[in-house]
Design a protein around this motif. Structure first.
Motif, PDB file in Angstrom:
ATOM      1  N   GLY A 100      89.683 -10.591  -3.559  1.00  0.00           N
ATOM      2  CA  GLY A 100      89.301 -11.394  -4.707  1.00  0.00           C
ATOM      3  C   GLY A 100      90.471 -11.969  -5.460  1.00  0.00           C
ATOM      4  N   THR A 141      88.511  -6.422 -14.932  1.00  0.00           N
ATOM      5  CA  THR A 141      88.339  -7.110 -13.650  1.00  0.00           C
ATOM      6  C   THR A 141      89.642  -7.732 -13.160  1.00  0.00           C
ATOM      7  N   ASP A 174      86.370  -7.962  -7.665  1.00  0.00           N
ATOM      8  CA  ASP A 174      85.191  -7.125  -7.877  1.00  0.00           C
ATOM      9  C   ASP A 174      85.666  -5.685  -7.974  1.00  0.00           C
ATOM     10  N   ARG A 177      83.135  -2.781  -7.224  1.00  0.00           N
ATOM     11  CA  ARG A 177      82.922  -2.547  -5.789  1.00  0.00           C
ATOM     12  C   ARG A 177      84.123  -1.796  -5.202  1.00  0.00           C
TER      13      ARG A 177
END
Length: 318
Positions: A100, A141, A174, A177
């Motif tokens: 990401g 994040t 993420d 996750r």
């Protein structure tokens, strides 16, 4: 729901097991404990050649593009052999974060670079930051590269713990996750650790004699070892079920991961207690190989989420 592994999974597990069985892992671990990481890094390079470090990395970045079932199959074997270094962080967490935030860095992981991660407050320290190629810090994040401070000891001497400070911001990822995959990977390691402690203890019970008879012939010893075996086998479906939930993007994935982490942790901890009890005084010594598995089990019980946190997530989901 079918939990049995197919031949591709068992063959993959066997290949990792064979590689590590030939690597004299107790000597490798003791070298790592003493600050000589070279033998351990050679093992990691061999694991990279089998595809372990690139499991969750897509083929475009030189990975295998595998799924969570392949992950737990591999990580159970790494747990069985108590592989030193940031196992869950390199194989499971960093690939999610970098996909990401900095996908250009993924190829290095697939080729065998090691990475570690701190994500305060749930993961306050980065493991073995002085022995890896990349240290990452998660804040919300946001993912950043990081520099580390002084080493702090762990109950597992092969796990150096480091507080880290953000350096270069890479971007968003993420991170929830990534945390979940870290917990799943750690659960698989714990299951593998428990299996080896059961094997070591069973063999010891066959050989150790008292009053002319092997202690394994005693009913109480048999019952203790049977209880350990049952606990490990009861945890396995939860681990595989959680991996399937991740693979299928199930809405129950987070709950299932937490259930697996608790079950595998409890089973491994029971295995460690019975192993110590059966071995007696020799089990307390650092010279015995059992100590390498005992201490790693104790350290991983609280890694990537404490038992209390994961039990709370299960209760919340229910």
């Amino acid at each position: 729901m079918r939990f049995a592994l197919d031949s591709s999974h068992t063959d993959f597990a066997d290949s990792i097991d064979s590689l590590l069985a030939k690597s004299d892992m107790p000597a490798v671990i003791r070298s790592w404990n003493a600050g000589d990481t070279a033998p351990g890094l050679k093992v990691w390079q061999r694991l990279a050649e089998t595809g372990v470090t690139g499991l969750l990395i897509d083929e475009a970045h030189d990975g295998l593009g595998a799924d969570a079932i392949d992950l737990v199959v591999a990580l159970e074997q790494l747990g069985r052999h108590a592989v030193p270094g940031p196992v869950a962080e390199t194989v499971a967490v960093a690939p999610i974060l970098l996909a990401g935030a900095a996908p250009d860095r993924l190829s290095a992981l697939a080729e065998g670079s090691l990475a570690t991660v701190a994500a305060p407050p749930r993961v306050p320290f980065a493991v073995d930051a002085d022995a890896v190629d990349l240290t990452l810090l998660v804040e919300g994040t946001t993912v950043s590269t990081a520099t580390h401070g002084e080493r702090r000891g762990s109950v597992d001497r092969s796990r150096g713990l480091f507080a880290v400070t953000a350096a270069e911001t890479l971007g968003d990822a993420d991170t929830e996750r990534a945390f979940d995959l870290g917990a799943l990977a750690t659960a698989a390691q714990l299951l593998g650790l428990g299996r080896t402690m059961l094997d070591i203890t069973t063999e010891y019970a066959k050989q150790r004699k008292q009053f002319g008879k092997a202690i394994g012939s005693q009913q109480s010893i048999k019952h203790h070892l049977a209880g350990v075996a049952v606990g490990l086998e009861m945890a396995r479906p939860l681990l595989l079920g959680a991996a399937m939930a991740v693979r299928d993007d199930s809405l129950t994935a987070r709950r299932d991961i937490s259930a697996a982490k608790v079950a595998c942790g409890d089973a491994a901890y029971r295995a460690s207690r019975i192993a110590l009890q059966v071995h007696g005084a020799i089990g307390y010594t650092m010279e015995h190989d059992l100590s390498l598995w005992l201490t790693k089990t104790r350290a991983l019980l609280t890694a990537w989420g404490t038992p209390a946190e994961h039990r709370a997530r299960v209760m919340e989901a229910l």
